[in-house]
Design an enzyme around this catalytic site. Structure first.
Site, mmCIF file in Angstrom:
data_model
loop_
_atom_site.group_PDB
_atom_site.id
_atom_site.type_symbol
_atom_site.label_atom_id
_atom_site.label_comp_id
_atom_site.label_asym_id
_atom_site.label_seq_id
_atom_site.Cartn_x
_atom_site.Cartn_y
_atom_site.Cartn_z
ATOM 1 N N GLY A 147 2.362 7.775 0.301
ATOM 2 C CA GLY A 147 3.291 8.908 0.322
ATOM 3 C C GLY A 147 4.309 8.736 -0.775
ATOM 4 O O GLY A 147 3.961 8.663 -1.954
ATOM 5 N N GLU A 154 12.084 1.395 4.655
ATOM 6 C CA GLU A 154 11.026 1.816 5.572
ATOM 7 C C GLU A 154 11.344 1.557 7.039
ATOM 8 O O GLU A 154 10.796 2.220 7.914
ATOM 9 C CB GLU A 154 9.703 1.134 5.202
ATOM 10 N N PHE A 188 0.846 -1.195 0.000
ATOM 11 C CA PHE A 188 0.000 0.000 0.000
ATOM 12 C C PHE A 188 0.880 1.243 0.000
ATOM 13 O O PHE A 188 1.752 1.403 0.856
ATOM 14 C CB PHE A 188 -0.929 0.017 1.220
ATOM 15 N N GLY A 189 0.650 2.125 -0.971
ATOM 16 C CA GLY A 189 1.392 3.377 -1.089
ATOM 17 C C GLY A 189 0.494 4.563 -0.823
ATOM 18 O O GLY A 189 -0.605 4.655 -1.373
#
Length: 180
Positions: free
Chosen positions: A11, A87, A8-9
Site C-alpha cells: 500500500g 504502522e 513487504f510493501g
C-alpha cells in the site's frame, strides 16, 4: 540486529516508504490479500469519521503482489523504530515475518510485514466495494484525504505492472463520487 531488513510493501509503502531504501524487488506474498479492511482513525480518517486503509488480510488461496524493500545498510534499527511508530499507531496490525517469493522466479526471502488483526475493533473485512468507495470519497485524517491514499496506491501499482481490479474499480468510483 538482523543482517538485512526487508519489508513487504503493498500500500503506502510503495510510494512513501519513509526510510532509506537500498533495493526494491517485485514480490508475492501467498495466503494474504491487499484489502481496505482497516478503519483508519489516525492517518486517513478520524474517530468520528473513520477512513479506510489497506491491510494484509489472510485468505486461503490468495496472493498479494507488491514489493520488498531492503533498508539501507546501517539504518535497520532506525527503520524498524520508524515502522513501528508508523504502522503500530494502534494495535490493529501485527508485526510479523513472512516468506515472500520474488516475481522474477528467483529465490524468495523472509520479510517483515504488517498484517491485520481480524479480532481488532478497526477490522472491517468484507465491506462491499460501494461502501468502501463512499467512505474513501469523504474521509480525511492526519496524513490527508483518504482518496489521495487510494489514488497514490493505484498509480504506483500500475507503474509496477501490478493489477488489482478491486482497487482500480474503487479509484474510478471514488473519482465519479467526487465529480472528477
Amino acid at each position: 540486529m538482523r543482517d538485512a531488513l526487508w519489508v513487504f510493501g503493498y500500500g503506502s509503502l510503495l510510494w512513501n516508504p519513509g526510510f532509506p531504501v537500498a533495493e526494491r524487488r517485485l514480490a508475492r506474498l501467498d495466503g494474504w490479500h491487499r484489502s481496505f479492511c482497516m478503519r483508519s482513525i489516525h492517518h486517513r480518517g478520524t474517530e468520528t469519521e473513520p477512513g479506510l486503509v489497506l491491510a494484509l488480510d489472510a485468505a486461503a488461496g490468495a496472493a498479494c503482489h507488491g514489493v520488498v524493500l531492503r533498508a539501507e545498510p546501517g539504518s535497520e534499527a532506525a527503520t524498524l523504530a520508524y515502522l513501528r511508530e508508523r504502522e503500530l499507531i494502534s494495535s490493529a496490525y501485527f508485526e510479523t515475518e513472512l516468506d515472500v517469493v520474488f516475481e522474477d522466479a528467483s529465490d524468495g526471502l523472509t520479510s517483515l510485514a504488517y498484517v491485520i488483526d481480524p479480532d481488532h475493533v478497526q477490522y472491517c473485512g468484507g465491506l462491499p466495494l460501494e461502501d468502501q468507495a463512499q467512505i474513501i470519497a469523504r474521509a480525511a485524517g492526519g496524513m490527508g484525504p483518504n482518496d489521495e491514499y487510494l489514488f497514490n496506491t493505484v498509480e504506483h501499482l500500475i507503474e509496477l505492472g501490478i493489477e488489482d481490479p478491486d482497487l482500480s474499480w474503487l479509484a474510478a468510483r471514488v473519482r465519479t463520487l467526487k465529480g472528477q
